[in-house]
Scaffold this motif. Structure first.
Motif, PDB file in Angstrom:
ATOM      1  N   ILE A 152     -32.485  47.919   9.295  1.00 49.25           N
ATOM      2  CA  ILE A 152     -32.369  46.584   8.738  1.00 49.25           C
ATOM      3  C   ILE A 152     -31.387  46.612   7.586  1.00 49.25           C
ATOM      4  O   ILE A 152     -31.452  47.473   6.722  1.00 49.25           O
ATOM      5  N   ASP A 153     -30.454  45.685   7.578  1.00 43.68           N
ATOM      6  CA  ASP A 153     -29.426  45.611   6.556  1.00 43.68           C
ATOM      7  C   ASP A 153     -29.997  44.926   5.318  1.00 43.68           C
ATOM      8  O   ASP A 153     -30.221  43.726   5.314  1.00 43.68           O
ATOM      9  N   TYR A 154     -30.208  45.698   4.279  1.00 39.08           N
ATOM     10  CA  TYR A 154     -30.777  45.150   3.051  1.00 39.08           C
ATOM     11  C   TYR A 154     -29.711  44.592   2.131  1.00 39.08           C
ATOM     12  O   TYR A 154     -30.007  44.053   1.095  1.00 39.08           O
ATOM     13  N   LYS A 155     -28.447  44.741   2.488  1.00 39.58           N
ATOM     14  CA  LYS A 155     -27.372  44.267   1.633  1.00 39.58           C
ATOM     15  C   LYS A 155     -27.104  42.788   1.830  1.00 39.58           C
ATOM     16  O   LYS A 155     -26.431  42.164   1.040  1.00 39.58           O
ATOM     17  N   THR A 156     -27.607  42.220   2.912  1.00 40.78           N
ATOM     18  CA  THR A 156     -27.428  40.804   3.170  1.00 40.78           C
ATOM     19  C   THR A 156     -28.234  40.017   2.137  1.00 40.78           C
ATOM     20  O   THR A 156     -29.411  40.272   1.943  1.00 40.78           O
ATOM     21  N   PRO A 157     -27.598  39.062   1.470  1.00 34.66           N
ATOM     22  CA  PRO A 157     -28.303  38.326   0.403  1.00 34.66           C
ATOM     23  C   PRO A 157     -29.238  37.256   0.946  1.00 34.66           C
ATOM     24  O   PRO A 157     -29.035  36.070   0.741  1.00 34.66           O
ATOM     25  N   ASP A 158     -30.259  37.675   1.672  1.00 33.06           N
ATOM     26  CA  ASP A 158     -31.251  36.742   2.199  1.00 33.06           C
ATOM     27  C   ASP A 158     -32.241  36.357   1.112  1.00 33.06           C
ATOM     28  O   ASP A 158     -32.487  37.110   0.187  1.00 33.06           O
ATOM     29  N   THR A 159     -32.825  35.199   1.283  1.00 30.75           N
ATOM     30  CA  THR A 159     -33.980  34.882   0.463  1.00 30.75           C
ATOM     31  C   THR A 159     -35.146  35.683   1.030  1.00 30.75           C
ATOM     32  O   THR A 159     -35.074  36.193   2.148  1.00 30.75           O
ATOM     33  N   ASP A 160     -36.201  35.814   0.278  1.00 27.29           N
ATOM     34  CA  ASP A 160     -37.370  36.547   0.774  1.00 27.29           C
ATOM     35  C   ASP A 160     -37.892  35.924   2.067  1.00 27.29           C
ATOM     36  O   ASP A 160     -38.277  36.634   2.988  1.00 27.29           O
ATOM     37  N   ARG A 161     -37.871  34.618   2.155  1.00 30.63           N
ATOM     38  CA  ARG A 161     -38.372  33.941   3.353  1.00 30.63           C
ATOM     39  C   ARG A 161     -37.489  34.253   4.560  1.00 30.63           C
ATOM     40  O   ARG A 161     -37.992  34.567   5.639  1.00 30.63           O
ATOM     41  N   LEU A 166     -43.756  44.818   1.835  1.00 34.52           N
ATOM     42  CA  LEU A 166     -42.670  45.724   1.492  1.00 34.52           C
ATOM     43  C   LEU A 166     -41.622  45.037   0.631  1.00 34.52           C
ATOM     44  O   LEU A 166     -41.377  43.846   0.775  1.00 34.52           O
ATOM     45  N   ASP A 167     -40.979  45.829  -0.227  1.00 32.94           N
ATOM     46  CA  ASP A 167     -39.831  45.292  -0.934  1.00 32.94           C
ATOM     47  C   ASP A 167     -38.583  45.597  -0.111  1.00 32.94           C
ATOM     48  O   ASP A 167     -38.626  46.326   0.870  1.00 32.94           O
ATOM     49  N   LYS A 168     -37.471  45.031  -0.513  1.00 34.10           N
ATOM     50  CA  LYS A 168     -36.246  45.188   0.273  1.00 34.10           C
ATOM     51  C   LYS A 168     -35.636  46.575   0.148  1.00 34.10           C
ATOM     52  O   LYS A 168     -34.649  46.866   0.799  1.00 34.10           O
ATOM     53  N   ARG A 221     -36.609  37.257   9.564  1.00 34.98           N
ATOM     54  CA  ARG A 221     -35.781  38.165  10.352  1.00 34.98           C
ATOM     55  C   ARG A 221     -36.601  39.382  10.774  1.00 34.98           C
ATOM     56  O   ARG A 221     -36.537  39.815  11.920  1.00 34.98           O
ATOM     57  N   ILE A 222     -37.397  39.929   9.864  1.00 29.88           N
ATOM     58  CA  ILE A 222     -38.241  41.080  10.188  1.00 29.88           C
ATOM     59  C   ILE A 222     -39.239  40.706  11.281  1.00 29.88           C
ATOM     60  O   ILE A 222     -39.459  41.459  12.230  1.00 29.88           O
ATOM     61  N   ALA A 223     -39.845  39.526  11.149  1.00 30.59           N
ATOM     62  CA  ALA A 223     -40.824  39.085  12.148  1.00 30.59           C
ATOM     63  C   ALA A 223     -40.160  38.928  13.517  1.00 30.59           C
ATOM     64  O   ALA A 223     -40.736  39.297  14.543  1.00 30.59           O
ATOM     65  N   LEU A 224     -38.923  38.417  13.544  1.00 31.37           N
ATOM     66  CA  LEU A 224     -38.202  38.268  14.812  1.00 31.37           C
ATOM     67  C   LEU A 224     -37.888  39.633  15.409  1.00 31.37           C
ATOM     68  O   LEU A 224     -38.059  39.848  16.614  1.00 31.37           O
ATOM     69  N   TYR A 225     -37.443  40.590  14.578  1.00 30.62           N
ATOM     70  CA  TYR A 225     -37.173  41.948  15.063  1.00 30.62           C
ATOM     71  C   TYR A 225     -38.446  42.567  15.644  1.00 30.62           C
ATOM     72  O   TYR A 225     -38.419  43.185  16.698  1.00 30.62           O
ATOM     73  N   ALA A 226     -39.544  42.403  14.928  1.00 30.66           N
ATOM     74  CA  ALA A 226     -40.813  42.981  15.387  1.00 30.66           C
ATOM     75  C   ALA A 226     -41.238  42.351  16.717  1.00 30.66           C
ATOM     76  O   ALA A 226     -41.696  43.052  17.622  1.00 30.66           O
ATOM     77  N   LYS A 227     -41.071  41.050  16.849  1.00 32.22           N
ATOM     78  CA  LYS A 227     -41.434  40.359  18.090  1.00 32.22           C
ATOM     79  C   LYS A 227     -40.569  40.856  19.243  1.00 32.22           C
ATOM     80  O   LYS A 227     -41.072  41.162  20.331  1.00 32.22           O
ATOM     81  N   PHE A 228     -39.255  40.967  18.999  1.00 34.02           N
ATOM     82  CA  PHE A 228     -38.351  41.448  20.045  1.00 34.02           C
ATOM     83  C   PHE A 228     -38.689  42.877  20.450  1.00 34.02           C
ATOM     84  O   PHE A 228     -38.769  43.194  21.630  1.00 34.02           O
TER      85      PHE A 228
END
Length: 177
Positions: A94-103, A72-74, A108-115
């Motif tokens: 999920i907040d897409y405005k946060t200037p995260d790197t793709d990694r 997925l893209d942001k 963060r997505i993987a952690l949300y999915a795990k939780f």
């Protein structure tokens, strides 16, 4: 790519119908159509699928959820909990405005999915305990931040001992009865 683009490409590549794909995902044909079109017909806004729905899509494609999320893209909104969840549990996106790197974003997505996967396995009463415990942690965190902010004042000399003393008071449950 949006989830709709991914689904459409998968169906075209594998030459399967919308109905066949819906059956493979254990989702309705109408919902898959909404995902593909990326529009919620109730409000004409982009659709925001839940992680459990996305897990079903990934399963229907024969891939892991984290693989699908990385595709997925942001710009694709993802809802972390369904609208059917208990009223005490707020819905998050999920907040897409946060200037995260793709990694960082993927982690963060993987952690949300795990939780969410762990949370979904809990009984209703234990889900309530998680919510209650989390609210308590947030309250404690706010109090600690307030104490540390008080030490940041310029008219008070801040010492490591003073900070530790305040934190010890915060951690002493007998002080909060």
């Amino acid at each position: 790519m949006t989830l709709g683009d991914i689904i459409r490409n998968y169906r075209e590549t594998n030459n399967i119908t919308l109905g066949e794909f819906a059956n493979a995902c254990s989702l309705s044909k109408g919902y898959i159509s909404m995902l593909e079109n990326n529009i919620n017909p109730r409000n004409n806004k982009p659709i925001s699928p839940t992680l459990p729905s996305m897990a079903k899509v990934a399963s229907g494609m024969g891939i892991d959820l984290d693989v699908l999320l990385k595709m997925l893209d942001k710009k694709q909104p993802v809802q972390l909990v369904s609208d059917k969840t208990e009223s005490s549990m707020p819905a998050f996106t999920i907040d897409y405005k946060t200037p995260d790197t793709d990694r960082e974003f993927q982690q963060r997505i993987a952690l949300y999915a795990k939780f969410l996967g762990l949370y979904d396995q809990l009984s209703s009463s234990n889900k309530e305990k998680v919510v209650s415990y989390t609210k308590g942690l947030l309250s404690t965190q706010q109090m600690e931040e307030d104490v540390l902010a008080a030490h940041a004042r310029t008219d008070v000399e801040q010492t490591p001992e003073g900070v530790q003393h305040d934190l010890d008071i915060m951690d002493d449950d007998s002080m909060w009865d």
